[in-house]
Enzyme design. Sequence first.
Site, PDB file in Angstrom:
ATOM      1  N   GLN A 149       0.832  -1.206   0.000  1.00  0.00           N
ATOM      2  CA  GLN A 149       0.000   0.000   0.000  1.00  0.00           C
ATOM      3  C   GLN A 149       0.868   1.257   0.000  1.00  0.00           C
ATOM      4  O   GLN A 149       1.655   1.467   0.919  1.00  0.00           O
ATOM      5  CB  GLN A 149      -0.897  -0.009   1.232  1.00  0.00           C
ATOM      6  CG  GLN A 149      -1.796   1.212   1.387  1.00  0.00           C
ATOM      7  CD  GLN A 149      -2.573   1.170   2.689  1.00  0.00           C
ATOM      8  OE1 GLN A 149      -2.095   0.632   3.684  1.00  0.00           O
ATOM      9  NE2 GLN A 149      -3.766   1.725   2.696  1.00  0.00           N
ATOM     10  N   GLY A 150       0.718   2.090  -1.009  1.00  0.00           N
ATOM     11  CA  GLY A 150       1.445   3.356  -1.083  1.00  0.00           C
ATOM     12  C   GLY A 150       0.545   4.516  -0.702  1.00  0.00           C
ATOM     13  O   GLY A 150      -0.013   5.191  -1.584  1.00  0.00           O
ATOM     14  N   TYR A 151       0.374   4.744   0.582  1.00  0.00           N
ATOM     15  CA  TYR A 151      -0.476   5.821   1.068  1.00  0.00           C
ATOM     16  C   TYR A 151       0.336   6.885   1.813  1.00  0.00           C
ATOM     17  O   TYR A 151       0.576   7.973   1.304  1.00  0.00           O
ATOM     18  CB  TYR A 151      -1.573   5.262   1.991  1.00  0.00           C
ATOM     19  CG  TYR A 151      -2.849   4.839   1.298  1.00  0.00           C
ATOM     20  CD1 TYR A 151      -2.829   4.287   0.017  1.00  0.00           C
ATOM     21  CD2 TYR A 151      -4.076   4.957   1.932  1.00  0.00           C
ATOM     22  CE1 TYR A 151      -3.998   3.893  -0.605  1.00  0.00           C
ATOM     23  CE2 TYR A 151      -5.259   4.560   1.306  1.00  0.00           C
ATOM     24  CZ  TYR A 151      -5.215   4.030   0.042  1.00  0.00           C
ATOM     25  OH  TYR A 151      -6.375   3.647  -0.564  1.00  0.00           O
ATOM     26  N   SER A 152       0.768   6.561   3.037  1.00  0.00           N
ATOM     27  CA  SER A 152       1.444   7.548   3.886  1.00  0.00           C
ATOM     28  C   SER A 152       2.751   8.027   3.265  1.00  0.00           C
ATOM     29  O   SER A 152       3.451   7.268   2.580  1.00  0.00           O
ATOM     30  CB  SER A 152       1.733   6.959   5.263  1.00  0.00           C
ATOM     31  OG  SER A 152       0.539   6.669   5.952  1.00  0.00           O
ATOM     32  N   SER A 189       4.008  -1.519   4.233  1.00  0.00           N
ATOM     33  CA  SER A 189       4.195  -2.863   4.793  1.00  0.00           C
ATOM     34  C   SER A 189       4.500  -3.886   3.703  1.00  0.00           C
ATOM     35  O   SER A 189       3.771  -3.991   2.719  1.00  0.00           O
ATOM     36  CB  SER A 189       2.942  -3.293   5.558  1.00  0.00           C
ATOM     37  OG  SER A 189       2.643  -2.387   6.585  1.00  0.00           O
ATOM     38  N   GLU A 201      -9.708  -1.992   4.838  1.00  0.00           N
ATOM     39  CA  GLU A 201      -8.560  -2.251   5.695  1.00  0.00           C
ATOM     40  C   GLU A 201      -8.970  -2.328   7.161  1.00  0.00           C
ATOM     41  O   GLU A 201      -8.581  -3.245   7.889  1.00  0.00           O
ATOM     42  CB  GLU A 201      -7.506  -1.158   5.515  1.00  0.00           C
ATOM     43  CG  GLU A 201      -6.298  -1.347   6.421  1.00  0.00           C
ATOM     44  CD  GLU A 201      -5.260  -0.251   6.272  1.00  0.00           C
ATOM     45  OE1 GLU A 201      -4.116  -0.476   6.699  1.00  0.00           O
ATOM     46  OE2 GLU A 201      -5.584   0.821   5.733  1.00  0.00           O
ATOM     47  N   SER A 219      -4.912   6.271  12.844  1.00  0.00           N
ATOM     48  CA  SER A 219      -4.726   6.338  14.292  1.00  0.00           C
ATOM     49  C   SER A 219      -6.061   6.382  15.034  1.00  0.00           C
ATOM     50  O   SER A 219      -7.118   6.641  14.452  1.00  0.00           O
ATOM     51  CB  SER A 219      -3.907   7.588  14.656  1.00  0.00           C
ATOM     52  OG  SER A 219      -4.670   8.757  14.400  1.00  0.00           O
ATOM     53  N   GLU A 258      -7.079   8.617  16.981  1.00  0.00           N
ATOM     54  CA  GLU A 258      -7.656   9.969  16.891  1.00  0.00           C
ATOM     55  C   GLU A 258      -8.395  10.173  15.569  1.00  0.00           C
ATOM     56  O   GLU A 258      -9.477  10.772  15.529  1.00  0.00           O
ATOM     57  CB  GLU A 258      -6.550  11.009  17.057  1.00  0.00           C
ATOM     58  CG  GLU A 258      -5.921  11.053  18.444  1.00  0.00           C
ATOM     59  CD  GLU A 258      -4.924   9.924  18.690  1.00  0.00           C
ATOM     60  OE1 GLU A 258      -4.513   9.732  19.851  1.00  0.00           O
ATOM     61  OE2 GLU A 258      -4.555   9.235  17.707  1.00  0.00           O
TER      62      GLU A 258
END
Length: 398
Positions: free
Chosen positions: A127-130, A162, A244, A376, A378
């Site tokens: 996964q290429g997100y963050s 990951s 996810e 997260s 939050e």
Amino acid sequence: MDPALEAFRGEARAWLDENFPPSLKGQGALMMAEGPAPDDADFRHWKQRMGDRGWGVPTWPAAYGGGGLTVAETRVLREEMARIGAWNPIGGMGVMMFGPTLLEYGTEEQKQRHIPSIANGTLRWCQGYSEPGSGSDLASLQTKAEDIGEYFLVNGSKIWTSGAQYADWCFCLTRTDPTRKHEGISFLLIDMRTPGVETRPILLISGSSPFCETFFTDVKVPKENLVGPLNGGWTVGKRLLQHERSGISGADGGRAQPTARPLREAAKRYKGVDADGALADSDMRARAAMLDMDQKAYALTIARVAAETKNQNGPSAATSIMKNAYSRAATDQAEMIVEAMGLNGLGWDGDDFTAEEWAAGRAYLRVKSSTIAGGSQEIQNNIIAKRILGLPDTTQNR
């Protein structure tokens, strides 16, 4: 009792008894840990047989290599697998996150190309997100995909990808319009063997390297690898995040429900029992009982969410509630197991500690990331407040 369902139970039981290698009984957690695929003949046999049958993704359409089973049949299949200690050897991000999203948003050509290899476990996805500067505020991402006619030219970097060092493909959010925030993002599929793709594993305190930094330098991505409309990637990306969170929490049925049994067993072994066979430490006994009640309530809520998901044709914002609840329960249990073991739970290596004690210490360190991975606590609370409770959004530009 449904005769058709009982007939399927007999079919599943016979097939599992014939095809599941007894040597793999109870080894699911070990075999499916993050890392390279196990070099084990029985594992390869079991994975191939499940892939050929389509039961690694039992509810996916048979036309794309899935099992084509109903929800009820899938439940029976899992019951029969649990009966003999069998487990699903086909998983990962392709199954938990990308596959269901592609089935919903992909073109027929994209489904025919990618879904079968996910269903039989022959290709791995990351996964290429963050990004280094775009974590919680994911929509601020800056990895750029420039339209060069026949392809997109991708430049930028991702972090916490990951399993990127083992992955064959990456589903990636990129910026295709720098003048707009959410509406300037596109969802691309990138072959990890493409020139210009580089991964660098990140060593964690637990001793493993499940996460990577991933760099894209003038990476050419064919136009047919765009999922959804140009600049429509935020919608696709958000839907994938629901899948996810559903997978992390177990709301999709793919993860075993949490149970306090490992805690009780460890506590009795290390803390001792009283004359009645109950855990001798009354304080830990009370906390273990509370954890057990929380986890049973969680399992019942999962069942309700799963029923709602079926009616809504997919996961909803309720996955944010379940993701938070699961990560809290998993964290509490890991901490209490180490507490019960005492100094034995702090072992790292050497003959003075058992493999179970090593695993407990590593699990304690690894579980901390569950409150961040997949969004997260939050961020989930914000989603719950806005999407479920309907509270006013007093922030700007979100």
